[in-house]
Design an enzyme around this catalytic site. Structure first.
Site, short mmCIF file in Angstrom:
data_model
loop_
_atom_site.label_atom_id
_atom_site.label_comp_id
_atom_site.label_asym_id
_atom_site.label_seq_id
_atom_site.Cartn_x
_atom_site.Cartn_y
_atom_site.Cartn_z
N TYR A 1 0.82 -1.21 0.00
CA TYR A 1 0.00 0.00 0.00
C TYR A 1 0.86 1.26 0.00
CZ TYR A 1 -3.04 -3.57 2.19
OH TYR A 1 -3.71 -4.71 2.51
N ASP B 1 -3.74 -8.39 2.66
CA ASP B 1 -3.43 -8.91 3.99
C ASP B 1 -3.10 -7.72 4.87
OD1 ASP B 1 -2.94 -11.16 5.80
OD2 ASP B 1 -0.88 -10.43 5.79
N GLU B 2 -3.95 -7.39 5.77
CA GLU B 2 -4.02 -6.17 6.59
C GLU B 2 -4.88 -5.14 5.86
OE1 GLU B 2 -3.33 -6.38 9.56
OE2 GLU B 2 -1.98 -8.09 9.53
N GLU B 3 -5.54 -4.35 6.65
CA GLU B 3 -6.55 -3.42 6.15
C GLU B 3 -5.94 -2.33 5.26
OE1 GLU B 3 -10.21 -0.63 7.85
OE2 GLU B 3 -8.89 -1.73 9.22
N THR C 1 -7.92 -9.94 4.63
CA THR C 1 -7.70 -10.67 5.88
C THR C 1 -6.96 -9.76 6.84
OG1 THR C 1 -5.63 -11.60 4.99
CG2 THR C 1 -7.61 -12.91 4.73
#
Length: 252
Positions: A183, A201-203, A226
């Site tokens: 990100y 994987d992670e917000e 997730t």
């Protein structure tokens, strides 16, 4: 003297039996080592989801977007890795009830930073990042990994993996491509690709999530998220909650 010699000779172990015993032990140990190698190089074959993981997988049959939100160490990343490995290889187990693809795919696995992507989705999919000799001990079976390309960021981080798809029975072998993204690079680095799926994987921030989802529109592909909820009722979380759930959480 004759009797004494006879007793002495009878008490000596047979060298033939001893050699046979040693050979049997070596053969047994070799079998154990081979079984352990096969287990470590094909973890996907041993994956069996617990009920909440199974529910998450099955929801993919009807939903393009899915969220697995739970506490730490509850199998979220493992579930994401197992599903991604199935799509990349076309190896769906007998119990599978979720989304399937009938041809090779292009997928992304992503995280907050380059290091986070390396240490979580890459590790689960490929194996320990800093031990190349152990690549192939993750969820993607070793015999399906055709080629890896190193990234330019964190040490041990991969840019992409070419994965053998299909090739069993009447299914013609093809090649899937898995790429790793973060990100922190910003939305612009996510533009342009056409994908079958993106795994967060992670917000992620909402703009990153929206861009990832857009990458799958042309293929009717999927997104999975997730993570452990750390940001409260964020915009991404709200996408997956009904009005009643939002009201209930706010009231709680």
């Amino acid at each position: 003297m004759t009797k004494s010699a006879a007793v002495s000779a009878a008490s000596k172990p047979s060298s033939g039996r001893s050699a046979t015993s040693r050979s049997a032990r070596r053969h047994y140990l070799a079998l154990l080592q081979e079984l352990d190698r096969r287990r470590r190089s094909n973890q996907l074959a041993a994956y069996r989801p617990y009920p909440r993981q199974a529910e998450f997988h099955a929801a993919g049959a009807l939903n393009r977007e899915r969220l697995f939100m739970a506490g730490n160490q509850l199998g979220k990343t493992r579930a994401g890795g197992a599903e991604w490995a199935m799509h990349l290889t076309g190896r769906y187990p007998w119990w599978w009830q979720g989304k399937t693809f009938d041809s090779a795919v292009r997928l992304w696995a992503t995280g907050v930073t380059g290091e986070g992507t390396r240490d979580n989705p890459q590790r689960v999919l490929v194996g320990p990042p800093q031990q190349q000799a152990a690549w192939g001990t993750g969820m993607i079976p070793a015999d399906a990994i055709l080629h890896t390309t190193m990234g330019r960021g964190a040490p041990g981080a991969l840019d992409s993996v070419v994965v053998r798809w299909g090739g069993g029975g009447d299914v013609q072998a093809d090649e899937s491509v898995l790429s790793f993204k973060s990100y922190e690079k910003g939305r612009e680095k996510w533009q342009g690709e056409t994908l079958h799926g993106v795994w967060f994987d992670e917000e992620p921030p909402l703009d990153i999530y929206s861009e990832g989802l857009t990458r799958t529109n042309a293929t009717g592909g999927i997104t999975i998220v997730t993570f452990t909820p750390l940001l409260g009722m964020s915009d991404v979380v709200l996408r997956f909650l009904s009005a009643q759930e939002v009201e209930g959480r706010a009231g709680g």
